[in-house]
Design a protein around this motif. Structure first.
Motif, PDB file in Angstrom:
ATOM      1  N   TYR A  22      19.669  52.506  22.474  1.00 55.25           N
ATOM      2  CA  TYR A  22      20.922  52.898  21.842  1.00 55.25           C
ATOM      3  C   TYR A  22      21.995  53.063  22.903  1.00 55.25           C
ATOM      4  N   LEU A  23      23.211  52.726  22.542  1.00 56.82           N
ATOM      5  CA  LEU A  23      24.357  53.055  23.377  1.00 56.82           C
ATOM      6  C   LEU A  23      25.146  54.115  22.613  1.00 56.82           C
ATOM      7  N   ALA A  24      25.281  55.274  23.242  1.00 55.80           N
ATOM      8  CA  ALA A  24      26.008  56.385  22.621  1.00 55.80           C
ATOM      9  C   ALA A  24      27.320  56.590  23.355  1.00 55.80           C
ATOM     10  N   TRP A  25      28.367  56.941  22.617  1.00 57.90           N
ATOM     11  CA  TRP A  25      29.633  57.304  23.249  1.00 57.90           C
ATOM     12  C   TRP A  25      29.963  58.727  22.880  1.00 57.90           C
ATOM     13  N   GLY A  26      30.654  59.352  23.831  1.00 61.84           N
ATOM     14  CA  GLY A  26      30.989  60.750  23.629  1.00 61.84           C
ATOM     15  C   GLY A  26      32.437  61.054  23.950  1.00 61.84           C
ATOM     16  N   ARG A  27      32.878  62.171  23.424  1.00 59.16           N
ATOM     17  CA  ARG A  27      34.251  62.628  23.664  1.00 59.16           C
ATOM     18  C   ARG A  27      34.407  63.199  25.070  1.00 59.16           C
ATOM     19  N   GLY A  28      33.307  63.680  25.658  1.00 55.79           N
ATOM     20  CA  GLY A  28      33.427  64.362  26.942  1.00 55.79           C
ATOM     21  C   GLY A  28      34.269  65.602  26.762  1.00 55.79           C
ATOM     22  N   LEU A  29      35.035  65.943  27.785  1.00 54.42           N
ATOM     23  CA  LEU A  29      35.923  67.100  27.730  1.00 54.42           C
ATOM     24  C   LEU A  29      37.357  66.670  28.016  1.00 54.42           C
ATOM     25  N   PRO A  30      38.338  67.205  27.284  1.00 57.24           N
ATOM     26  CA  PRO A  30      39.740  66.855  27.539  1.00 57.24           C
ATOM     27  C   PRO A  30      40.156  67.118  28.987  1.00 57.24           C
ATOM     28  N   THR A 102      38.462  59.592  20.557  1.00 57.55           N
ATOM     29  CA  THR A 102      38.716  59.462  21.992  1.00 57.55           C
ATOM     30  C   THR A 102      37.376  59.451  22.701  1.00 57.55           C
ATOM     31  N   VAL A 103      37.144  58.406  23.501  1.00 57.29           N
ATOM     32  CA  VAL A 103      35.863  58.208  24.181  1.00 57.29           C
ATOM     33  C   VAL A 103      36.068  58.378  25.687  1.00 57.29           C
ATOM     34  N   ARG A 104      35.223  59.208  26.313  1.00 62.37           N
ATOM     35  CA  ARG A 104      35.316  59.459  27.752  1.00 62.37           C
ATOM     36  C   ARG A 104      33.993  59.229  28.482  1.00 62.37           C
ATOM     37  N   GLU A 105      32.923  59.040  27.739  1.00 59.13           N
ATOM     38  CA  GLU A 105      31.616  58.843  28.369  1.00 59.13           C
ATOM     39  C   GLU A 105      30.732  58.009  27.461  1.00 59.13           C
ATOM     40  N   LEU A 106      29.748  57.376  28.063  1.00 64.38           N
ATOM     41  CA  LEU A 106      28.742  56.667  27.287  1.00 64.38           C
ATOM     42  C   LEU A 106      27.416  56.745  28.008  1.00 64.38           C
ATOM     43  N   GLY A 107      26.371  56.571  27.231  1.00 58.87           N
ATOM     44  CA  GLY A 107      25.028  56.637  27.787  1.00 58.87           C
ATOM     45  C   GLY A 107      24.100  55.676  27.075  1.00 58.87           C
ATOM     46  N   VAL A 108      23.164  55.115  27.826  1.00 58.90           N
ATOM     47  CA  VAL A 108      22.116  54.279  27.266  1.00 58.90           C
ATOM     48  C   VAL A 108      20.895  55.173  27.064  1.00 58.90           C
ATOM     49  N   PHE A 109      20.399  55.200  25.838  1.00 56.86           N
ATOM     50  CA  PHE A 109      19.242  56.015  25.487  1.00 56.86           C
ATOM     51  C   PHE A 109      18.064  55.125  25.106  1.00 56.86           C
ATOM     52  N   ILE A 110      16.895  55.512  25.584  1.00 57.22           N
ATOM     53  CA  ILE A 110      15.653  54.822  25.246  1.00 57.22           C
ATOM     54  C   ILE A 110      14.953  55.642  24.176  1.00 57.22           C
ATOM     55  N   GLY A 111      14.659  55.007  23.043  1.00 57.85           N
ATOM     56  CA  GLY A 111      13.963  55.699  21.971  1.00 57.85           C
ATOM     57  C   GLY A 111      14.861  56.684  21.270  1.00 57.85           C
ATOM     58  N   THR A 132      16.565  63.287  17.393  1.00 61.11           N
ATOM     59  CA  THR A 132      16.228  63.457  18.811  1.00 61.11           C
ATOM     60  C   THR A 132      16.913  62.343  19.584  1.00 61.11           C
ATOM     61  N   PRO A 133      17.560  62.663  20.698  1.00 64.21           N
ATOM     62  CA  PRO A 133      18.374  61.661  21.385  1.00 64.21           C
ATOM     63  C   PRO A 133      17.589  60.591  22.129  1.00 64.21           C
ATOM     64  N   GLY A 134      16.340  60.841  22.485  1.00 64.83           N
ATOM     65  CA  GLY A 134      15.598  59.910  23.329  1.00 64.83           C
ATOM     66  C   GLY A 134      15.854  60.239  24.789  1.00 64.83           C
ATOM     67  N   GLU A 135      15.467  59.343  25.662  1.00 65.80           N
ATOM     68  CA  GLU A 135      15.613  59.545  27.106  1.00 65.80           C
ATOM     69  C   GLU A 135      16.902  58.889  27.593  1.00 65.80           C
ATOM     70  N   LEU A 136      17.718  59.633  28.283  1.00 60.40           N
ATOM     71  CA  LEU A 136      18.982  59.108  28.815  1.00 60.40           C
ATOM     72  C   LEU A 136      18.683  58.289  30.063  1.00 60.40           C
TER      73      LEU A 136
END
Length: 161
Positions: A22-30, A102-111, A132-136
């Motif tokens: 999975y590729l997840a995106w996040g808002r991060g912090l302003p 607004t996207v400031r970060e992304l992560g690749v998750f396994i499972g 459950t997010p899986g392994e980052l």
């Protein structure tokens, strides 16, 4: 000192390619808009996940000076029919996925797991639908951008082993 061998690296790449990615995106912090903090090596989740998409395509690649896959640093790769120690992963988001966010970060998750009972074929999951997010595997922080419903976002990574 023990040295990881090519065959071991290829095994790890094959194991990863067989998992849901999975590729997840996040808002991060302003506050990151003033200065983007370095990525930690101990993170297990994004700071404020928006949602995630199931991988669209995965293939093995090898370095090649004229390869069709180019990374931001100019490194190039080409597809390989044989397993290698590099996995090229691509995620294609639909137009409406996270539109206006607004996207400031992304992560690749396994499972990881998502809620049961969601529509068959659903590929994008909001943070509330993730159990459950899986392994980052990898985390990236960057200058904020706003997701537009008129853009079909594609993200690609070459994951090394």
């Amino acid at each position: 000192m023990a040295v990881l061998q090519e065959s071991g690296r290829e095994f790890l790449a094959r194991a990863l390619a067989a998992q849901p990615l999975y590729l997840a995106w996040g808002r991060g912090l302003p506050a990151w808009d003033a200065e983007i903090p370095p990525e930690p090596t101990t993170a297990t989740t994004l700071v404020d996940e928006i949602g995630r998409s199931l991988i669209t395509a995965v293939q093995y690649v090898v370095p090649h000076a004229d390869g069709e896959i180019e990374l931001p640093d100019g490194t190039r790769y080409t597809a390989s029919a044989q397993p290698s120690k590099w996995v090229h992963a691509r995620w294609t988001f639909d137009y409406a996925d996270a539109a206006g966010e607004t996207v400031r970060e992304l992560g690749v998750f396994i499972g990881g797991t998502v809620q049961a009972g969601l529509p068959a074929g659903q590929r994008y999951f909001t943070a509330a639908q993730v159990l459950t997010p899986g392994e980052l595997y990898t985390l990236e922080r960057f200058e904020a951008f706003t997701r537009s419903a008129s853009t079909r976002q594609v993200q690609e990574f070459v994951l090394p082993f």
